[in-house]
Design an enzyme around this catalytic site. Sequence first.
Site, short mmCIF file in Angstrom:
data_model
loop_
_atom_site.label_atom_id
_atom_site.label_comp_id
_atom_site.label_asym_id
_atom_site.label_seq_id
_atom_site.Cartn_x
_atom_site.Cartn_y
_atom_site.Cartn_z
N HIS A 78 0.79 -1.24 0.00
CA HIS A 78 0.00 0.00 0.00
C HIS A 78 0.82 1.29 0.00
O HIS A 78 0.64 2.13 -0.89
CB HIS A 78 -0.98 -0.02 1.17
CG HIS A 78 -1.95 -1.14 1.14
ND1 HIS A 78 -2.59 -1.61 2.26
CD2 HIS A 78 -2.40 -1.90 0.11
CE1 HIS A 78 -3.39 -2.62 1.93
NE2 HIS A 78 -3.29 -2.81 0.63
N ASP A 119 -0.88 2.18 7.18
CA ASP A 119 0.15 1.18 6.86
C ASP A 119 1.56 1.61 7.25
O ASP A 119 2.39 0.76 7.55
CB ASP A 119 0.10 0.83 5.36
CG ASP A 119 -1.08 -0.09 5.04
OD1 ASP A 119 -1.12 -1.18 5.61
OD2 ASP A 119 -1.95 0.31 4.24
#
Lengths: 360, 360
Positions: free
Chosen positions: A200, A295
Amino acid sequence: MNPPIAILGAGNGAHAFAGDLALRGYPVRVYNKFAHEIADLQNARGVTCEGVVAGFGALELITTDIAPVVANADFIFVVVPANAHAFMAEACAPHLRDDQVIVLNPGRTGGALEFRNVLRARGIKARVLVAEAQTLLYTCRLSAPARVRISMVKREVTLAALPACDTARVLERVNPLFPQFVAAADVLETGLDNIGAMFHPTTTILSVGRIESGAPFEFYRDLTPSIARFIEVMDAERLAVARAFGVRAQSACEWLARSYDGITGDTLYERIQSNAAYRGIAAPRSIDVRYIWEDVPMGLVPMVALGRIANVPMPACEGLAHVACALSGRDFWRDGRNARQLGIEGLNVTQVKTLIKGET
Amino acid sequence: MNPPIAILGAGNGAHAFAGDLALRGYPVRVYNKFAHEIADLQNARGVTCEGVVAGFGALELITTDIAPVVANADFIFVVVPANAHAFMAEACAPHLRDDQVIVLNPGRTGGALEFRNVLRARGIKARVLVAEAQTLLYTCRLSAPARVRISMVKREVTLAALPACDTARVLERVNPLFPQFVAAADVLETGLDNIGAMFHPTTTILSVGRIESGAPFEFYRDLTPSIARFIEVMDAERLAVARAFGVRAQSACEWLARSYDGITGDTLYERIQSNAAYRGIAAPRSIDVRYIWEDVPMGLVPMVALGRIANVPMPACEGLAHVACALSGRDFWRDGRNARQLGIEGLNVTQVKTLIKGET
């Protein structure tokens, strides 16, 4: 009599957990911090599920007051972005009692460590069981107010308690509700298999110019060869940390082949290209997304914290996290799961392993 | 009699220097490492200039043998990518003699330091003068074989010798050829004003996805707001290093306003957008470009080396350089201008300043 259940959170996953369990006859109470995020649920008094789980699940209580949700529950399922785990730990701490089972769905990297560290800092004496799932059990998305489409319930999701010597007890309690949960070796295994933290932030950051150009593109299918190679470099660093802690982690390449059908190719780029399930997933339209603000602090930062303890060089992961900070104007090293917030500051590899394994 | 001149290199800038000086009657000899890059010059026996300098400049010698080029020269102009400075230092070292003037055009960051460090490592006793220009004197581009279009000769380019106490002597020698060269305080001033190292790798790396998508775009005009903000973060780190060494550096924002006409706006993004001179400059079509393999090892790496000596945190510059390494599969920290290659390993700020200033 079915045991009472607390769901903390009100996003896609929380709707799925609440609706599914309520449909199966469990008394479910939902807590969320923000009133506007549960107004629809309160109006509907429950969740409508569609897809592989279907029907209306009536909820017992939907509230911004955590006390009656947590105090009553045998199980506490925390289903929020990992950034909110510390807040949830703070919020439920005063209401906990012995033998409650707390499961983070999922923990990302270091969720259970951070959660338990907050409880310890608050001096909580209640002997709760804290565990984390490796990923979210449901593939799901809100389709309308108080309505969730569940396209899949995963066949198997690994789970580890903290300490790992409690995992069997947690599974004994949780498996009657969810037979899908199976034992991971420990929370380093669940935490280091965070493949999202590889995909991500990398793809988002190396595509800043493309995202902000305004021309839409697909997140996975338009991911370019150099981005895939960069992910492979980061992934090798993650695997090196896992090895240093004696954890069996799977590479992103292996994970793709195991998680999806029809994966071909040797390189990560080829495997991503071959994944039919990735078709149609749009790239974000801005860089203010979970791919960065979840993330990085809850994935890359705790991985690097572990890497530093094990003296594993992680220049690609560290470098990308630094770039993410400068891009966002935020200090993810300070606000994310650093060694202090994980409760492992100053420990060596053996001490971390002991902490995570517990008494055997 | 005009003094003999050596031009080392055979790119855009080297053609401009050679052609301009030959047109003005100087005896010019050109050396280049690769024969195929000087075949056209050898056939033409000189350079045709067009633009603000026009005419055919006949060259005395064009060769891959450096000895007769360097041994004969009073001035040695090194006009190559900064990656080749160390090679050029090695190549000309055995042929140097007292009082030759060597000018790197430009030095990027730390060019003169690296060049002199190579000469010292080779035990060269010849007392040459080593200097670096802050930027290339000419705005120019090869327009055909052995032909260069010079669109501008900059009115003023700063230059510093190493040590700085030699700058006046170098200018006294060079100004009859090029009155445009003016004194910089020292090679930290010329080296830390490397604005290209702020713009080039940043925009390239944060646009990897866009570059590899294959859709052409403009390098500066399509640079997006988050990229510009990231450059401002890196730029602040560069300015902090300059302050730590007592060097007056200009911000990228200031530099734009001083270098171009019609610049408006407060933010870097607005200023870049307002720059008419940036219109039409295409972005690279791959990430295998000087913007990475020159600007990172010869710009960011030496800046970070200086920052470490001064204990200035540079997470954005360091982070981006780490990402560049992983993307390229190269170790720019090892191969670039680190403290050892600059000859400043183990020194503190005061010792670096002393080395750079020389005896006064």
